[in-house]
Design an enzyme around this catalytic site. Structure first.
Site, mmCIF file in Angstrom:
data_model
loop_
_atom_site.group_PDB
_atom_site.id
_atom_site.type_symbol
_atom_site.label_atom_id
_atom_site.label_comp_id
_atom_site.label_asym_id
_atom_site.label_seq_id
_atom_site.Cartn_x
_atom_site.Cartn_y
_atom_site.Cartn_z
ATOM 1 N N SER A 180 21.226 82.089 57.048
ATOM 2 C CA SER A 180 21.660 83.280 56.321
ATOM 3 C C SER A 180 21.036 83.269 54.935
ATOM 4 O O SER A 180 19.816 83.221 54.817
ATOM 5 C CB SER A 180 23.188 83.338 56.267
ATOM 6 O OG SER A 180 23.629 84.528 55.660
ATOM 7 N N THR A 181 21.848 83.250 53.878
ATOM 8 C CA THR A 181 21.341 83.371 52.514
ATOM 9 C C THR A 181 20.260 82.337 52.216
ATOM 10 O O THR A 181 20.488 81.137 52.334
ATOM 11 C CB THR A 181 22.487 83.203 51.500
ATOM 12 O OG1 THR A 181 23.560 84.066 51.869
ATOM 13 C CG2 THR A 181 22.013 83.525 50.092
ATOM 14 N N HIS A 207 20.949 86.647 59.564
ATOM 15 C CA HIS A 207 21.853 87.760 59.257
ATOM 16 C C HIS A 207 21.063 88.911 58.633
ATOM 17 O O HIS A 207 20.972 89.032 57.420
ATOM 18 C CB HIS A 207 22.962 87.292 58.305
ATOM 19 C CG HIS A 207 23.852 86.259 58.909
ATOM 20 N ND1 HIS A 207 24.646 85.433 58.150
ATOM 21 C CD2 HIS A 207 24.067 85.904 60.204
ATOM 22 C CE1 HIS A 207 25.324 84.621 58.953
ATOM 23 N NE2 HIS A 207 24.984 84.902 60.198
ATOM 24 N N MET A 300 25.456 81.190 53.420
ATOM 25 C CA MET A 300 26.858 81.127 53.017
ATOM 26 C C MET A 300 27.755 81.303 54.241
ATOM 27 O O MET A 300 27.362 81.887 55.250
ATOM 28 C CB MET A 300 27.171 82.198 51.964
ATOM 29 C CG MET A 300 27.075 83.626 52.432
ATOM 30 S SD MET A 300 27.507 84.773 51.094
ATOM 31 C CE MET A 300 27.248 86.342 51.915
ATOM 32 N N ASP A 303 29.075 80.573 59.850
ATOM 33 C CA ASP A 303 28.560 81.077 61.120
ATOM 34 C C ASP A 303 27.582 80.102 61.756
ATOM 35 O O ASP A 303 26.609 79.680 61.133
ATOM 36 C CB ASP A 303 27.865 82.424 60.902
ATOM 37 C CG ASP A 303 27.401 83.052 62.197
ATOM 38 O OD1 ASP A 303 28.140 82.929 63.194
ATOM 39 O OD2 ASP A 303 26.323 83.660 62.216
#
Length: 362
Positions: A180-181, A207, A300, A303
């Protein structure tokens, strides 16, 4: 605890007012000012000393990428890009992430979403950006101040390039990667460092909303000696290919007699995300049968962290990006510390993860 000071940079007064309203609704955030263009922003950064900048991608006088590049070289700080869901907007956003932007939020087409899920998305991303360490920001600055390397050119004569066409063999082994991030740039750095043999098959869940995955896949395809594309439902997973989960859809792998195939679904978000890393990793745990490995990158939240443990319990090797190289050690940190999903020796930096991919693909 001190509030997070945010400066909003956007040429649209409507968007500036909307962002001010929704960010100010969170008690942890203080909007200290707004700017209508980069020149206005430059002075307000000096005067207001914000902790986080939200930056529009497309603006008059100077676009967001040009401003970001100067900013990260001279005064590195956490930046969240505000991008339009267009082909051009997504391409520019990819460049911004390569230049050190922490994350991005896509402007919604439907303004009714503003105070709902969009509000929570941008608040969480601003708070996450504020937590990025000065050490990581300094590393970005040092990278940008070094002489620019030439843009990688896709090799055409390697074994991987020759085999990576519609006649490529079905993959016998797959590598699943989620993040993700910070993971768009982390994945790019990882893959550029891989010693590809042409036998690798990689499936990726990040994401991302629609339109962004197409631009991201095309950018990677031009830099790697293999085919990089958005995954399509029912297609066989072939050697020499990297498949990116389409934005806004889940990606699973399924075992078939010939090897593996991609499965694309529109089922409900999992852990608030679609695509979800949890969904991809659970499919690997179920169908990998010892012929897969899985890696979780910076991001973050949690998941994919618990599902990674199920991949490990199914007898397959798992990896996590280490804290020092992660922009946000949420997802890999949860996998390591909370779910015991990764052996300590397999918590690695991006070069270490690239080496693991190279060895598995032989």
């Amino acid at each position: 605890m001190d509030k997070i000071k945010v400066l909003i940079v956007d040429d649209s007064k409507l968007i500036r007012d909307i962002l001010t309203s929704l960010l100010s609704s969170d008690a942890r955030i203080q909007v200290v000012g707004t700017a209508e263009d980069p020149y206005d922003a430059r002075q307000k950064i000096k005067d207001l000393n914000p902790d986080v900048l939200t930056l529009d991608v497309e603006m008059p006088k100077m676009n967001g990428v040009a401003f970001l590049k100067n900013l990260m070289r001279l005064r590195p700080m956490p930046v969240v890009m505000i991008s339009t869901l267009t082909s051009e907007g997504s391409q520019i956003t990819m460049q911004a992430l390569e230049l050190g932007a922490i994350d991005f939020v896509a402007k919604p087409n439907d303004l009714s979403r503003i105070m709902g899920e969009y509000s929570q998305e941008i608040i969480s991303k601003v708070i996450t950006a504020a937590g990025v360490s000065q050490q990581k920001l300094t590393a970005i600055q040092q990278k940008l101040t070094q002489p620019e390397a030439p843009e990688p050119v896709k090799p055409l004569s390697t074994q991987a390039a020759i085999s990576a066409d519609s006649n490529a063999k079905p993959a016998k082994k797959i590598i699943a990667i989620g993040g993700s991030t910070g993971s768009l740039e982390a994945l790019r750095e990882l893959l550029v460092a891989v010693n590809f043999t042409g036998k690798e098959a990689i499936v990726v869940a990040l994401h991302l909303p629609g339109r962004f995955t197409e631009s991201y896949a095309k950018r990677l395809d031009g830099q790697l000696p293999c085919v990089v594309k958005e995954a399509q439902h029912g297609e066989p997973i072939r050697e020499g290919h990297i498949y990116i989960a389409p934005g806004g859809q889940h990606l699973e792998v399924r075992k078939r007699a010939f090897g593996f195939e991609n499965v694309i679904t529109d089922e409900a978000p999992v852990n608030l995300h679609r695509p979800s890393v949890e969904v991809l990793f659970d499919s690997v745990a179920k169908h990998g049968e010892g012929n897969a490995i899985a890696m979780i990158l910076t991001g973050m939240g949690k998941d994919g962290s618990e599902a990674l443990a199920r991949v490990r319990s199914a007898g397959m090797r798992t990896f996590a990006q280490n804290e020092a190289s992660s922009v946000v050690w949420g997802m890999p940190g949860a996998a390591v510390n909370e779910f015991n999903a990764v052996a300590p020796a397999d918590v690695l930096d991006l070069q270490g993860l690239a080496s693991a991919v190279s060895k598995f693909g032989r």
